[in-house]
Write an enzyme that holds these catalytic residues in place. Structure first.
Site, PDB file in Angstrom:
ATOM      1  N   HIS B 144       0.869  -1.162   0.000  1.00  0.00           N
ATOM      2  CA  HIS B 144       0.000   0.000   0.000  1.00  0.00           C
ATOM      3  C   HIS B 144       0.912   1.219   0.000  1.00  0.00           C
ATOM      4  O   HIS B 144       1.594   1.480   0.994  1.00  0.00           O
ATOM      5  CB  HIS B 144      -0.906  -0.029   1.231  1.00  0.00           C
ATOM      6  CG  HIS B 144      -1.769   1.175   1.332  1.00  0.00           C
ATOM      7  ND1 HIS B 144      -1.940   1.878   2.486  1.00  0.00           N
ATOM      8  CD2 HIS B 144      -2.481   1.807   0.385  1.00  0.00           C
ATOM      9  CE1 HIS B 144      -2.733   2.908   2.242  1.00  0.00           C
ATOM     10  NE2 HIS B 144      -3.082   2.882   0.983  1.00  0.00           N
ATOM     11  N   GLY B 159       3.659   4.169   4.135  1.00  0.00           N
ATOM     12  CA  GLY B 159       3.269   4.928   5.317  1.00  0.00           C
ATOM     13  C   GLY B 159       1.784   4.763   5.531  1.00  0.00           C
ATOM     14  O   GLY B 159       1.061   4.353   4.620  1.00  0.00           O
ATOM     15  N   SER B 161      -2.264   5.229   6.180  1.00  0.00           N
ATOM     16  CA  SER B 161      -3.319   5.919   5.445  1.00  0.00           C
ATOM     17  C   SER B 161      -3.408   7.380   5.854  1.00  0.00           C
ATOM     18  O   SER B 161      -3.391   7.697   7.039  1.00  0.00           O
ATOM     19  CB  SER B 161      -4.654   5.258   5.798  1.00  0.00           C
ATOM     20  OG  SER B 161      -5.157   4.609   4.702  1.00  0.00           O
ATOM     21  N   GLY B 162      -3.498   8.257   4.874  1.00  0.00           N
ATOM     22  CA  GLY B 162      -3.744   9.662   5.175  1.00  0.00           C
ATOM     23  C   GLY B 162      -2.504  10.449   5.527  1.00  0.00           C
ATOM     24  O   GLY B 162      -2.591  11.627   5.861  1.00  0.00           O
ATOM     25  N   ILE B 163      -1.314   9.833   5.430  1.00  0.00           N
ATOM     26  CA  ILE B 163      -0.110  10.577   5.803  1.00  0.00           C
ATOM     27  C   ILE B 163       0.367  11.478   4.657  1.00  0.00           C
ATOM     28  O   ILE B 163       1.168  12.383   4.850  1.00  0.00           O
ATOM     29  CB  ILE B 163       0.999   9.614   6.294  1.00  0.00           C
ATOM     30  CG1 ILE B 163       2.008  10.377   7.154  1.00  0.00           C
ATOM     31  CG2 ILE B 163       1.684   8.900   5.139  1.00  0.00           C
ATOM     32  CD1 ILE B 163       2.775   9.525   8.103  1.00  0.00           C
ATOM     33  N   GLY B 164      -0.163  11.215   3.445  1.00  0.00           N
ATOM     34  CA  GLY B 164       0.156  12.116   2.326  1.00  0.00           C
ATOM     35  C   GLY B 164       1.037  11.509   1.257  1.00  0.00           C
ATOM     36  O   GLY B 164       1.826  12.215   0.616  1.00  0.00           O
ATOM     37  N   LYS B 165       0.915  10.217   1.039  1.00  0.00           N
ATOM     38  CA  LYS B 165       1.747   9.552   0.027  1.00  0.00           C
ATOM     39  C   LYS B 165       1.368  10.008  -1.387  1.00  0.00           C
ATOM     40  O   LYS B 165       2.234  10.344  -2.190  1.00  0.00           O
ATOM     41  CB  LYS B 165       1.589   8.020   0.123  1.00  0.00           C
ATOM     42  CG  LYS B 165       2.006   7.444   1.454  1.00  0.00           C
ATOM     43  CD  LYS B 165       1.852   5.944   1.492  1.00  0.00           C
ATOM     44  CE  LYS B 165       0.403   5.478   1.505  1.00  0.00           C
ATOM     45  NZ  LYS B 165      -0.338   5.854   2.699  1.00  0.00           N
ATOM     46  N   SER B 166       0.060  10.016  -1.671  1.00  0.00           N
ATOM     47  CA  SER B 166      -0.384  10.412  -3.005  1.00  0.00           C
ATOM     48  C   SER B 166      -0.047  11.866  -3.274  1.00  0.00           C
ATOM     49  O   SER B 166       0.366  12.222  -4.383  1.00  0.00           O
ATOM     50  CB  SER B 166      -1.893  10.210  -3.149  1.00  0.00           C
ATOM     51  OG  SER B 166      -2.205   8.849  -2.994  1.00  0.00           O
ATOM     52  N   ASP B 183      -1.260   4.097  -4.722  1.00  0.00           N
ATOM     53  CA  ASP B 183      -2.117   3.332  -3.819  1.00  0.00           C
ATOM     54  C   ASP B 183      -1.772   1.845  -3.693  1.00  0.00           C
ATOM     55  O   ASP B 183      -1.577   1.359  -2.607  1.00  0.00           O
ATOM     56  CB  ASP B 183      -3.594   3.471  -4.194  1.00  0.00           C
ATOM     57  CG  ASP B 183      -4.470   3.347  -2.965  1.00  0.00           C
ATOM     58  OD1 ASP B 183      -4.195   4.061  -1.991  1.00  0.00           O
ATOM     59  OD2 ASP B 183      -5.373   2.504  -2.952  1.00  0.00           O
ATOM     60  N   GLU B 210      -5.641   9.435  -6.380  1.00  0.00           N
ATOM     61  CA  GLU B 210      -6.711  10.100  -5.641  1.00  0.00           C
ATOM     62  C   GLU B 210      -6.107  11.115  -4.694  1.00  0.00           C
ATOM     63  O   GLU B 210      -5.234  10.800  -3.894  1.00  0.00           O
ATOM     64  CB  GLU B 210      -7.527   9.089  -4.821  1.00  0.00           C
ATOM     65  CG  GLU B 210      -8.709   9.727  -4.136  1.00  0.00           C
ATOM     66  CD  GLU B 210      -8.872   9.334  -2.672  1.00  0.00           C
ATOM     67  OE1 GLU B 210      -9.762   9.883  -2.017  1.00  0.00           O
ATOM     68  OE2 GLU B 210      -8.104   8.497  -2.181  1.00  0.00           O
ATOM     69  N   ARG B 251      20.401  10.425  11.933  1.00  0.00           N
ATOM     70  CA  ARG B 251      20.919  11.785  11.958  1.00  0.00           C
ATOM     71  C   ARG B 251      22.202  11.924  11.149  1.00  0.00           C
ATOM     72  O   ARG B 251      22.377  12.876  10.411  1.00  0.00           O
ATOM     73  CB  ARG B 251      21.159  12.238  13.406  1.00  0.00           C
ATOM     74  CG  ARG B 251      19.930  12.102  14.294  1.00  0.00           C
ATOM     75  CD  ARG B 251      18.781  12.951  13.771  1.00  0.00           C
ATOM     76  NE  ARG B 251      19.056  14.354  13.880  1.00  0.00           N
ATOM     77  CZ  ARG B 251      18.623  15.120  14.864  1.00  0.00           C
ATOM     78  NH1 ARG B 251      17.889  14.606  15.827  1.00  0.00           N
ATOM     79  NH2 ARG B 251      18.921  16.395  14.882  1.00  0.00           N
TER      80      ARG B 251
END
Lengths: 89, 326
Positions: B144, B159, B161-166, B183, B210, B251
């Site tokens: 995914h 990552g 859902s909703g973290i901003g991959k698309s 997706d 999307e 780091r």
């Protein structure tokens, strides 16, 4: 993890409107929700994945959830697919 | 993991694009599955040695095999052929357009093993079958996330859902990089490398993305051919994570995390997401850093060794006559 097999009942299968209904419903739950067809898993909270499964009438899919409300999530989605038939018929 | 299936019929239909091939006998075996990724030369079976015989591989009969069978008397030939067919291999293929021996044609017809024939030489048949089966039977797994080619580096962005991959993928395309899949990314292992592609196989339905609050967008139409790619080698995984106070992130870049996908090890970076941070720039830098490592530039290590050299020099100073420094 809780899962259940279900069959697509509405005549057009999972096109855009049913897919968005699944995504909306799945997103209400905290659990990770997935759909599986032909060995491919997709995230039920994301529309493109659900659409790309291209599920037709009569095909079998597995609804699977993992998390605290997994049972409720699977039951609700199976009901949407099987009983409510996406309110189409 | 996804188990792929290839039938003799699939092989027959797809092989036609590369070499000429026809069915000589045993058409009812067309629906049988081929499970091995190569074409076997059955030689030893004919002389009676049947240990380690790959039963699930397609069997290739070339000059040597047909020549050997022809050199036997009829009774021995029937025996040798029925020994091979008793294992019920998925199919047989004759190369160099040899005439199918009548006993072979008859045996295949009776046992329901498809007998194919090609005019191509054995090495060519072998090569085509092997690369076709390696592709079709490759182990695969679905992710995914998004797959984007950034400066030619295949980055698998994952990552929750909703973290901003698309959104990140779109941002990258805007900067001239190429989207492979959004997706759902299907990753296959071929020749100890990973290759990713979209689940969708129809061109018109490919490369849709999307964006929350907007809907479905077709990247191919919006950005043209330069913004998309059909498949790409997956060289690195980048996981987007919510930034958490007190959590350790890389780091210095001296240690690299790795991930095992289908038995292939690739580097993995975790990028903490903080609002207002320009992730696309970071992704570009990650890709450039990866390319630099490919030509021997490990920034963290170079810095460290230069720093150590400087520190050594400085600590030595105390013991030297200051005016006489080299």
């Amino acid at each position: 993890m809780y899962q259940k097999k279900t069959k697509i009942k509405n005549s057009l299968g999972i096109h855009a409107r049913p897919a968005s209904m699944i995504v909306k419903l799945a997103s209400k739950f905290e659990s990770k929700v997935e759909l599986e067809k032909d060995n491919i898993d997709v995230n039920a909270k994301s529309i493109m994945g659900v659409l790309m499964l291209a599920s037709e009438k009569g095909q079998e899919i597995v609804v699977r959830a993992c998390g605290e409300d997994e049972k409720e999530a699977v039951k609700a989605i199976v009901e949407l697919i099987e009983k409510r038939k996406f309110d189409e018929e | 993991m996804v188990t792929a299936k290839v039938t003799v019929e699939d092989l027959f239909n797809d092989l036609k694009g590369y070499i000429d091939v026809e069915i000589l006998a045993g058409e009812r075996g067309l629906k049988r599955a081929i499970k091995e990724k190569f074409a076997n030369r059955p030689g030893y079976i004919f002389v009676g040695y049947d240990k380690y015989f790959p039963v699930e591989a397609i069997q290739l009969l070339g000059n040597r095999d047909i020549g050997f069978l022809s050199s036997l008397n009829k009774k021995e030939r029937v025996n040798a052929i029925s020994r091979l067919l008793s294992f019920k291999p998925p199919a047989l293929i004759i190369s160099l357009g040899h005439k199918g021996l009548p006993e072979l044609v008859k045996g295949c017809e009776e046992s329901g093993v498809t007998l194919l024939r090609s005019k191509a030489p054995s090495w060519k048949v072998c090569e085509v079958i092997q690369s076709y089966l390696e592709d079709r039977l490759a182990d695969s797994v679905s992710f995914h996330g998004d797959l984007v080619s950034v400066y030619g580096v295949g980055l698998l962005i994952t990552g929750e859902s909703g973290i901003g991959k698309s959104e990140l993928a779109l941002d990258l395309v805007e900067r001239g990089h190429r989207l492979v899949a959004d997706d759902v990314v299907i990753v296959k292992r071929k020749k100890e490398m990973l290759f990713g592609e979209e689940l969708e196989k129809e061109d018109v339905l490919r490369h849709n993305i999307e964006i929350r609050g907007v809907g479905i967008l077709n990247v191919a139409v919006l950005y043209g051919i330069k913004g998309i790619r059909i498949d790409k080698r997956v060289e690195m995984q980048m996981e987007l994570v919510k930034w958490q106070k007190g959590k350790d992130y890389t780091r210095t870049g001296l240690e690299t995390e790795e991930v095992d996908i289908l038995g292939v090890i690739i580097p993995k970076v975790k990028i903490p997401i903080i609002p207002g941070k320009n992730i696309a720039t970071i992704v570009e830098v990650v890709a450039m850093d990866y390319l630099c490592k490919g030509v021997g530039f490990y920034f963290g290590e170079i810095y460290e060794s230069e720093l150590v050299r400087k520190l050594r020099k400085r600590s030595r100073k105390y013991f030297l006559v200051e005016e006489d420094e080299e």
